[in-house]
Every structure is written in structure tokens, then in C-alpha cells.
Design a protein around this motif. Structure first.
Motif, PDB file in Angstrom:
ATOM      1  N   LEU A 111      48.000  42.814  31.691  1.00 36.61           N
ATOM      2  CA  LEU A 111      48.850  42.373  32.790  1.00 36.61           C
ATOM      3  C   LEU A 111      48.552  43.178  34.054  1.00 36.61           C
ATOM      4  O   LEU A 111      48.439  42.619  35.148  1.00 36.61           O
ATOM      5  CB  LEU A 111      50.324  42.511  32.412  1.00 36.61           C
ATOM      6  CG  LEU A 111      51.333  42.078  33.455  1.00 36.61           C
ATOM      7  CD1 LEU A 111      51.212  40.583  33.718  1.00 36.61           C
ATOM      8  CD2 LEU A 111      52.728  42.425  33.018  1.00 36.61           C
ATOM      9  N   LEU A 112      48.388  44.476  33.910  1.00 41.84           N
ATOM     10  CA  LEU A 112      48.065  45.320  35.051  1.00 41.84           C
ATOM     11  C   LEU A 112      46.718  44.949  35.666  1.00 41.84           C
ATOM     12  O   LEU A 112      46.578  44.896  36.890  1.00 41.84           O
ATOM     13  CB  LEU A 112      48.063  46.792  34.634  1.00 41.84           C
ATOM     14  CG  LEU A 112      47.729  47.796  35.728  1.00 41.84           C
ATOM     15  CD1 LEU A 112      48.800  47.779  36.816  1.00 41.84           C
ATOM     16  CD2 LEU A 112      47.611  49.186  35.129  1.00 41.84           C
ATOM     17  N   SER A 113      45.738  44.651  34.846  1.00 44.54           N
ATOM     18  CA  SER A 113      44.436  44.260  35.386  1.00 44.54           C
ATOM     19  C   SER A 113      44.521  42.926  36.110  1.00 44.54           C
ATOM     20  O   SER A 113      43.835  42.719  37.116  1.00 44.54           O
ATOM     21  CB  SER A 113      43.386  44.211  34.279  1.00 44.54           C
ATOM     22  OG  SER A 113      43.655  43.158  33.384  1.00 44.54           O
ATOM     23  N   GLY A 114      45.365  42.020  35.642  1.00 43.73           N
ATOM     24  CA  GLY A 114      45.573  40.767  36.360  1.00 43.73           C
ATOM     25  C   GLY A 114      46.218  40.982  37.712  1.00 43.73           C
ATOM     26  O   GLY A 114      45.860  40.341  38.700  1.00 43.73           O
ATOM     27  N   VAL A 115      47.170  41.900  37.776  1.00 45.42           N
ATOM     28  CA  VAL A 115      47.828  42.222  39.053  1.00 45.42           C
ATOM     29  C   VAL A 115      46.827  42.847  40.022  1.00 45.42           C
ATOM     30  O   VAL A 115      46.771  42.483  41.203  1.00 45.42           O
ATOM     31  CB  VAL A 115      49.038  43.150  38.815  1.00 45.42           C
ATOM     32  CG1 VAL A 115      49.564  43.714  40.116  1.00 45.42           C
ATOM     33  CG2 VAL A 115      50.140  42.413  38.079  1.00 45.42           C
ATOM     34  N   VAL A 116      46.005  43.763  39.525  1.00 43.65           N
ATOM     35  CA  VAL A 116      44.992  44.396  40.376  1.00 43.65           C
ATOM     36  C   VAL A 116      43.996  43.351  40.880  1.00 43.65           C
ATOM     37  O   VAL A 116      43.606  43.362  42.055  1.00 43.65           O
ATOM     38  CB  VAL A 116      44.275  45.533  39.616  1.00 43.65           C
ATOM     39  CG1 VAL A 116      43.047  46.018  40.363  1.00 43.65           C
ATOM     40  CG2 VAL A 116      45.229  46.675  39.364  1.00 43.65           C
TER      41      VAL A 116
ATOM     42  N   ALA B  76      44.584  40.136  41.324  1.00 43.63           N
ATOM     43  CA  ALA B  76      45.271  39.305  42.306  1.00 43.63           C
ATOM     44  C   ALA B  76      45.384  40.006  43.649  1.00 43.63           C
ATOM     45  O   ALA B  76      45.190  39.388  44.710  1.00 43.63           O
ATOM     46  CB  ALA B  76      46.662  38.934  41.787  1.00 43.63           C
ATOM     47  N   ILE B  77      45.664  41.307  43.632  1.00 44.15           N
ATOM     48  CA  ILE B  77      45.724  42.071  44.883  1.00 44.15           C
ATOM     49  C   ILE B  77      44.344  42.105  45.544  1.00 44.15           C
ATOM     50  O   ILE B  77      44.222  41.954  46.766  1.00 44.15           O
ATOM     51  CB  ILE B  77      46.260  43.495  44.620  1.00 44.15           C
ATOM     52  CG1 ILE B  77      47.741  43.425  44.247  1.00 44.15           C
ATOM     53  CG2 ILE B  77      46.055  44.393  45.841  1.00 44.15           C
ATOM     54  CD1 ILE B  77      48.301  44.736  43.750  1.00 44.15           C
ATOM     55  N   GLY B  78      43.309  42.257  44.750  1.00 44.48           N
ATOM     56  CA  GLY B  78      41.948  42.249  45.293  1.00 44.48           C
ATOM     57  C   GLY B  78      41.586  40.913  45.909  1.00 44.48           C
ATOM     58  O   GLY B  78      40.952  40.851  46.969  1.00 44.48           O
ATOM     59  N   ASN B  79      41.978  39.813  45.258  1.00 45.84           N
ATOM     60  CA  ASN B  79      41.707  38.494  45.828  1.00 45.84           C
ATOM     61  C   ASN B  79      42.472  38.279  47.123  1.00 45.84           C
ATOM     62  O   ASN B  79      41.934  37.724  48.087  1.00 45.84           O
ATOM     63  CB  ASN B  79      42.055  37.396  44.823  1.00 45.84           C
ATOM     64  CG  ASN B  79      41.009  37.253  43.752  1.00 45.84           C
ATOM     65  OD1 ASN B  79      39.853  37.569  43.958  1.00 45.84           O
ATOM     66  ND2 ASN B  79      41.424  36.785  42.589  1.00 45.84           N
ATOM     67  N   ALA B  80      43.731  38.711  47.157  1.00 50.19           N
ATOM     68  CA  ALA B  80      44.509  38.583  48.390  1.00 50.19           C
ATOM     69  C   ALA B  80      43.890  39.419  49.508  1.00 50.19           C
ATOM     70  O   ALA B  80      43.797  38.968  50.658  1.00 50.19           O
ATOM     71  CB  ALA B  80      45.956  39.003  48.144  1.00 50.19           C
TER      72      ALA B  80
END
Length: 86
Positions: free
Chosen positions: A20-25, A27-31
Motif C-alpha cells: 500500500l505504501l509503495s502504491g501511495v509513493v 501515485a505521488i510520483g505520477n502526480a
């Protein structure tokens, strides 16, 4: 061996927080890429697209994910690196 969604849901959740944390990271990178592309130009912002290479380097070098893999897997990894770097 095949697995199912119900088997995944009933298994221990020791490492799910890391996924889950890697998915959040990610998503932040894509944004950040989209915001940076608007500010700096999308050609320079596309350098962020290298995170699959970084992830596999970590997997191979630090975590030993492909330690017992066949030679075919190593050929595919080399092909992936070549495709990204070309």
C-alpha cells in the motif's frame, strides 16, 4: 500453483502495508510528474518513467528476488533493461 482472491484475503497481511505504501509513493510520483511536466515541459518530466528500472535493480541487487530464477528470466531482465535504456 494458482491462487485466488479469497485465498489472498484470508492470508496473513504482514507485508500488505508495504504494498500500500509503495502504491501511495507511486501515485505521488505520477502526480509530481504531471505537475512538473506542466512547469518544466513534458520531455524532461518523462525521466520519472524510469521507476520500473529502479524497482527491478532494487529487487535484483538488494532483495535477491531473482536469485533462483532460470536463465530465461535473466535474458528477459536484460532485454527489459535494454528496451528502457534505448
Amino acid at each position: 500453483q494458482r491462487s485466488s482472491l479469497s485465498e489472498y484475503a484470508s492470508s496473513p497481511s504482514d507485508g500488505r502495508w508495504l504494498a500500500l505504501l509503495s502504491g501511495v509513493v507511486c501515485a505521488i510520483g505520477n502526480a509530481a510528474q504531471f505537475v512538473g511536466g506542466d512547469m518544466a515541459g513534458f520531455a524532461s518530466a518523462d525521466l520519472v518513467q524510469a521507476f520500473p528500472i529502479v524497482g527491478t535493480v532494487w529487487g535484483v541487487a538488494c532483495l535477491g528476488e531473482f536469485r533462483k530464477a532460470s536463465s530465461r528470466v535473466y535474458v528477459l531482465l536484460a532485454a527489459m533493461y535494454g528496451a528502457f535504456l534505448s
